[in-house]
Design an enzyme around this catalytic site. Structure first.
Site: not given
Ligand SMILES: C[S@@+](CC[C@H](N)C(=O)[O-])C[C@H]1O[C@@H](n2cnc3c(N)ncnc32)[C@H](O)[C@@H]1O
Length: 267
Positions: A34, A136
């Site tokens: 990545r 996010d």
């Molecule tokens: C797989 S996506 C889920 C998006 C949406 N909630 C869904 O279910 O379709 C996970 C998201 O969590 C965010 N994320 C990861 N760690 C985080 C943190 N500590 N605080 C806020 N967001 C975070 C990532 O950047 C990513 O955009």
């Protein structure tokens, strides 16, 4: 380029410090792959040089890109559609459109979840006092959410009546994309925030979507995130988790009302 154990540990520590996510050793090759385009773009010849760059005083921009590369942003409109249907039915006869209602997409990625919530709320409370906040940790994802420019192919998941009511096809240079209409956009705001150390979100909500993000954290951090979330959920408010997620232990004050949907109740 291969990554040594020491380099993997260094970069993993930076990821953990900024997101709370810690990759296990088996993910070393995934990390290297990545980051390969970033090493080329920044002309770093080793992962150690890249580590020095993102931890240097001028490395903030690259640090944001590093976080973006190592977090998973997969999302789509009306993901786990039954939850949106539940939300619609739940509020249909329960709330007047004059009572403000606030929703939070707490790991909003590129915005599809927040805009899906917005379409349902507008359908329920047309011209009403509703709002959706999306947060996010990834600044790139938040910018994309604000921009709201999506590939037309992704609109297939949006129920037809919402596609017709709220989506606008791009023309000219925006051919092949669509956006949501002004009214939907005007009710939605997005910001960068970390679920473990929330700074921007200092108010409470009636609806919180915390989906497909808990899986990336160990049990202690999951608990810390849930505490932060529950603290910002109004009594009577709903918490939606992803289908592969659940609260490991029963939590006083949260009542399970459907698989992966909880209601905050008074103790
Ligand atoms: C797989 S996506 C889920 C998006 C949406 N909630 C869904 O279910 O379709 C996970 C998201 O969590 C965010 N994320 C990861 N760690 C985080 C943190 N500590 N605080 C806020 N967001 C975070 C990532 O950047 C990513 O955009």
């Amino acid at each position: 380029m291969t990554i040594s154990q020491l380099e993997f540990n260094q970069l993993n520590r930076v990821l953990d410090e900024h997101t709370g996510i810690r990759l296990n050793n088996a993910k070393a090759d995934i990390m290297a792959s990545r980051l390969s385009s970033r090493l080329r773009a920044t002309k770093c010849t080793t992962h150690n040089q890249y580590y020095q760059l993102i931890t240097s005083p001028n490395g903030h921009k690259e640090l944001d890109i590093f976080i973006d590369k190592l977090t998973t942003h997969e999302t789509y409109f009306f993901r786990e559609q039954s939850q949106f249907e539940f939300m619609y039915e739940y509020y249909r006869n329960r709330r007047s459109r004059n009572v403000p209602i606030r929703a939070w997409s707490a790991a909003s990625s590129t915005g599809e979840e927040a805009y899906s919530i917005a379409m349902v709320l507008d359908d329920l409370f047309y011209n009403g006092r509703w709002s959706v906040t999306g947060t996010d940790i990834s600044p790139t994802a938040v910018e994309m959410a604000k921009e709201a420019c999506f590939a037309v192919s992704t609109a297939q998941k949006i129920p037809k009546k919402y596609r017709k009511a709220y989506c606008l096809k791009g023309i000219g240079p925006n051919e092949g994309t669509f956006t949501v209409n002004k009214s939907i956009k005007s009710h939605c705001t997005f910001d960068v925030d970390n679920l473990l150390h929330l700074r921007k979100v200092d108010y409470s909500f009636d609806i919180i979507f915390l989906r497909n993000v808990l899986i990336y954290f160990d049990e202690i951090k999951q608990k810390a995130i849930i505490d932060n979330i529950v603290h910002r959920l109004n009594h009577g408010g709903l918490l939606f988790l992803g289908h592969s997620e659940s609260l490991r232990k029963k939590r006083p004050g949260l009542e399970l009302i459907q698989p992966c949907i909880y209601k905050k109740v008074r103790l």
